[in-house]
Design a protein around this motif. Structure first.
Motif: not given
Length: 326
Positions: A63-66, A223-224, A253-256, A290-291
């Motif tokens: 959710t936060t990533w999105t 997304m990954l 910016h959105l990289s893990f 993030g895996k």
């Protein structure tokens, strides 16, 4: 009250909260915080604006990533403006039903609890357009006007493989003071009542709306694997034309690594207070790994068998053969 005593009382309250069996109760067939009844009618009757954008998910689905991706797309990748805490610029609609006890919340030493947490529904209602709104509510509990698809408001629904979701939820719960082992938590995840459950019904509510042109379904796994493609897809859905350099900037910016280090999205400030009070593990992090397919590395064969039996039963019930068919 001294900071030590504040921490002691806060720790005690968290343990009580964590072990309170009736903190989550059924509301219209969904497990929600018992305080949700104070806000349910107001949410149901909310006015919806054409420019509203909602990010919806079962907890720990990415959710936060999105949210950060959607916010940056809408705001032309203005990373300077993004230096404001995410829950303020992209508020969590029903957070007040979780954090409705002012006395407990005010025990965080030195932290003033803002309106977007204590009065989240009113805060969202009063936001200027375009309103960007996060919720974990199932489709059937969204505002009626949003369900009716009469306003043109957009919904982005993100899903995640339930095995990896369970692992993420376990570590999230440890950051909140959970002391159960992972195997104990798996049984709780599969068979016990908990927030926003039933999980499969939550997913199905949104999948059944896949024909709706105002709903975009995203997969955490996609997304990954190929974030750039997902960014372009989401931008098109939101009616935004992005230049190549903007997309490259957003991918970085959105990289893990950057998400994990970004204090405006990683909730480290809250975790630091919990760690001070010995509530969260010292290594706890809400953006943790993030895996893809973590479950293959950390789940026992017995747990995998339990999980796959549970998945098969529920996928058959909702008419799918496997998660990847979503």
């Amino acid at each position: 009250m001294s900071e030590v005593n504040q921490c002691s009382k806060l720790n005690e309250n968290y343990r009580k909260h964590l072990n309170q069996p009736k903190f989550y109760v059924k509301y219209k067939g969904v497990m929600l915080p018992k305080y949700f009844s104070k806000f349910g009618d107001k949410i149901e009757k909310m006015d919806i604006k054409t420019s509203d954008i909602w990010v919806c998910s079962f907890p720990r689905s990415g959710t936060t990533w999105t949210q950060e991706m959607v916010w940056c797309i809408v705001n032309d990748v203005n990373l300077e403006a993004a230096k404001e805490i995410l829950p303020k610029r992209f508020p969590f609609l029903e957070i007040s039903s979780i954090c409705n006890d002012k006395e407990t919340m005010s025990m965080y030493p030195g932290i003033e609890i803002p309106d977007y947490i204590l009065n989240s529904v009113d805060y969202v209602i009063n936001l200027q357009s375009p309103r960007l709104i996060k919720t974990h509510l199932p489709f059937k509990m969204l505002p009626i006007k949003l369900q009716q698809n009469t306003t043109g408001a957009k919904i982005v629904y993100v899903i995640r493989n339930p095995k990896d979701l369970c692992i993420s939820y376990y570590h999230f719960s440890r950051a909140g003071g959970l002391t159960a082992t992972f195997d104990e938590y798996i049984d709780r995840f599969l068979y016990a009542n908990g927030p926003y459950k039933p999980y499969w019904d939550h997913m199905l509510g949104y999948l059944n709306q896949s024909h709706n042109p105002n709903i975009l379904l995203l997969r955490y796994e996609d997304m990954l694997k190929d974030l750039k493609t997902v960014i372009y897809k989401t931008a098109k859905f939101l009616g935004k034309n992005m230049k190549e350099n903007q997309v490259e900037k957003l991918v970085d910016h959105l990289s893990f690594r950057n998400m994990k280090e970004n204090r405006f999205v990683n909730y480290d400030m809250l975790l630091e207070e919990r760690k001070k009070c010995n509530i969260a593990d010292t290594d706890a992090s809400l953006i943790r790994c993030g895996k893809l397919n973590q479950w293959k590395e950390v789940m026992s064969l017995e747990s995998i068998e339990k999980f796959e039996k549970w998945e098969k039963e529920n996928l058959n019930r909702i008419g799918l053969s496997q998660y990847n068919d979503v």
